[in-house]
Design a protein around this motif. Sequence first.
Motif, PDB file in Angstrom:
ATOM      1  N   GLU A 142       0.900  -1.233  -0.111  1.00 65.75           N
ATOM      2  CA  GLU A 142       0.025   0.050   0.045  1.00 65.75           C
ATOM      3  C   GLU A 142       0.872   1.158   0.056  1.00 65.75           C
ATOM      4  O   GLU A 142       2.174   1.327   0.533  1.00 65.75           O
ATOM      5  CB  GLU A 142      -0.910   0.126   1.399  1.00 65.75           C
ATOM      6  CG  GLU A 142      -1.893  -1.068   1.213  1.00 65.75           C
ATOM      7  CD  GLU A 142      -2.929  -0.965  -0.135  1.00 65.75           C
ATOM      8  OE1 GLU A 142      -3.427   0.481  -0.149  1.00 65.75           O
ATOM      9  OE2 GLU A 142      -3.424  -1.793  -0.628  1.00 65.75           O
ATOM     10  N   THR A 143       0.272   2.401  -0.257  1.00 69.89           N
ATOM     11  CA  THR A 143       0.850   3.494  -0.334  1.00 69.89           C
ATOM     12  C   THR A 143       0.272   4.818   0.384  1.00 69.89           C
ATOM     13  O   THR A 143      -0.731   4.761   0.118  1.00 69.89           O
ATOM     14  CB  THR A 143       1.344   4.059  -1.907  1.00 69.89           C
ATOM     15  OG1 THR A 143       1.875   3.129  -2.540  1.00 69.89           O
ATOM     16  CG2 THR A 143       2.085   5.466  -1.834  1.00 69.89           C
ATOM     17  N   PRO A 144       0.933   5.323   1.386  1.00 66.10           N
ATOM     18  CA  PRO A 144       2.289   4.881   1.747  1.00 66.10           C
ATOM     19  C   PRO A 144       1.802   3.456   2.659  1.00 66.10           C
ATOM     20  O   PRO A 144       0.938   3.424   3.267  1.00 66.10           O
ATOM     21  CB  PRO A 144       2.494   6.232   2.978  1.00 66.10           C
ATOM     22  CG  PRO A 144       1.163   6.594   3.440  1.00 66.10           C
ATOM     23  CD  PRO A 144       0.221   6.415   2.402  1.00 66.10           C
ATOM     24  N   GLU A 145       3.122   2.744   2.832  1.00 64.54           N
ATOM     25  CA  GLU A 145       3.112   1.428   3.487  1.00 64.54           C
ATOM     26  C   GLU A 145       3.200   1.534   4.720  1.00 64.54           C
ATOM     27  O   GLU A 145       2.577   0.479   5.705  1.00 64.54           O
ATOM     28  CB  GLU A 145       4.457   0.678   2.883  1.00 64.54           C
ATOM     29  CG  GLU A 145       4.474  -0.681   2.993  1.00 64.54           C
ATOM     30  CD  GLU A 145       5.450  -1.347   2.276  1.00 64.54           C
ATOM     31  OE1 GLU A 145       5.987  -2.596   2.612  1.00 64.54           O
ATOM     32  OE2 GLU A 145       5.825  -1.033   1.165  1.00 64.54           O
ATOM     33  N   TYR A 146       3.869   2.522   5.553  1.00 66.57           N
ATOM     34  CA  TYR A 146       4.299   2.422   6.854  1.00 66.57           C
ATOM     35  C   TYR A 146       3.238   3.449   7.664  1.00 66.57           C
ATOM     36  O   TYR A 146       2.849   4.272   7.318  1.00 66.57           O
ATOM     37  CB  TYR A 146       5.699   2.670   7.088  1.00 66.57           C
ATOM     38  CG  TYR A 146       6.293   1.601   6.274  1.00 66.57           C
ATOM     39  CD1 TYR A 146       6.732   0.298   6.955  1.00 66.57           C
ATOM     40  CD2 TYR A 146       7.150   1.889   4.920  1.00 66.57           C
ATOM     41  CE1 TYR A 146       7.576  -0.637   6.257  1.00 66.57           C
ATOM     42  CE2 TYR A 146       7.704   0.892   4.229  1.00 66.57           C
ATOM     43  CZ  TYR A 146       7.929  -0.318   4.762  1.00 66.57           C
ATOM     44  OH  TYR A 146       8.779  -1.390   4.409  1.00 66.57           O
ATOM     45  N   PHE A 147       3.437   2.880   8.953  1.00 65.60           N
ATOM     46  CA  PHE A 147       2.781   3.801  10.047  1.00 65.60           C
ATOM     47  C   PHE A 147       3.634   4.701  10.692  1.00 65.60           C
ATOM     48  O   PHE A 147       4.842   4.446  10.959  1.00 65.60           O
ATOM     49  CB  PHE A 147       2.054   2.791  11.101  1.00 65.60           C
ATOM     50  CG  PHE A 147       1.444   3.553  12.186  1.00 65.60           C
ATOM     51  CD1 PHE A 147       0.203   3.997  12.288  1.00 65.60           C
ATOM     52  CD2 PHE A 147       2.190   3.741  13.367  1.00 65.60           C
ATOM     53  CE1 PHE A 147      -0.305   4.914  13.267  1.00 65.60           C
ATOM     54  CE2 PHE A 147       1.471   4.338  14.567  1.00 65.60           C
ATOM     55  CZ  PHE A 147       0.364   5.124  14.526  1.00 65.60           C
ATOM     56  N   ASP A 148       3.187   5.910  10.946  1.00 63.32           N
ATOM     57  CA  ASP A 148       3.896   6.877  11.696  1.00 63.32           C
ATOM     58  C   ASP A 148       3.271   7.493  13.120  1.00 63.32           C
ATOM     59  O   ASP A 148       2.330   8.171  12.926  1.00 63.32           O
ATOM     60  CB  ASP A 148       4.020   8.322  10.550  1.00 63.32           C
ATOM     61  CG  ASP A 148       5.030   9.525  11.008  1.00 63.32           C
ATOM     62  OD1 ASP A 148       5.793   8.967  11.913  1.00 63.32           O
ATOM     63  OD2 ASP A 148       4.929  10.423  10.512  1.00 63.32           O
ATOM     64  N   GLY A 149       3.796   7.031  13.913  1.00 62.08           N
ATOM     65  CA  GLY A 149       3.322   7.222  15.320  1.00 62.08           C
ATOM     66  C   GLY A 149       4.046   6.031  16.148  1.00 62.08           C
ATOM     67  O   GLY A 149       4.875   5.441  16.086  1.00 62.08           O
TER      68      GLY A 149
END
Length: 176
Positions: A142-149
């Motif tokens: 998926e885009t964006p692939e990653y979690f931020d937090g």
Amino acid sequence: VSYSENISYPILNMVLLQRTAILIFIGTLFLNGQDHSISFDGSNDYVDVGNVATGIQTISFWVEVDDITSRTDHVLDLNGTDYIKIVNGEVTVNNIDNPTYYINGISGNRTIASIDAWYHVAVTTATGINVTDMDIGRVEGETPEYFDGKIDEVRLWDDIRTVNEISSYYNTSISN
């Protein structure tokens, strides 16, 4: 269980609990004034849990999101097609039938209202989910692939948790 190379300190265990619950214990939010959650940088951090269980009907976790205005954060990937994400501050799912959402123990709430604040998220469904390739902090492809937090106390059950049970999990952190 494996980690991406950028996550160096998590306390991660899987525990089978009564009433067939799977707890992916990342630590407690705060222990003796210290934060023991996993921090994800939004670019390449994730935890590869792998094959967990079948027939999962309740998923819950604690989350602190770094951006809620113009970002999609992929929180949990359960099997490559069923996952939970946060889109512009709203918790949503992919391929999970008739979900009921809870934020901080309140049924029907889907909103993460502010950054740098902890929220307890739970999702229930009457249709069991086979958690065959679980990743925490990303949905591969998926885009964006990653979690931020930050993410903590990921829990999975093979039954539908009641409103009272979900409220209880919101009000009580897991002790070490």
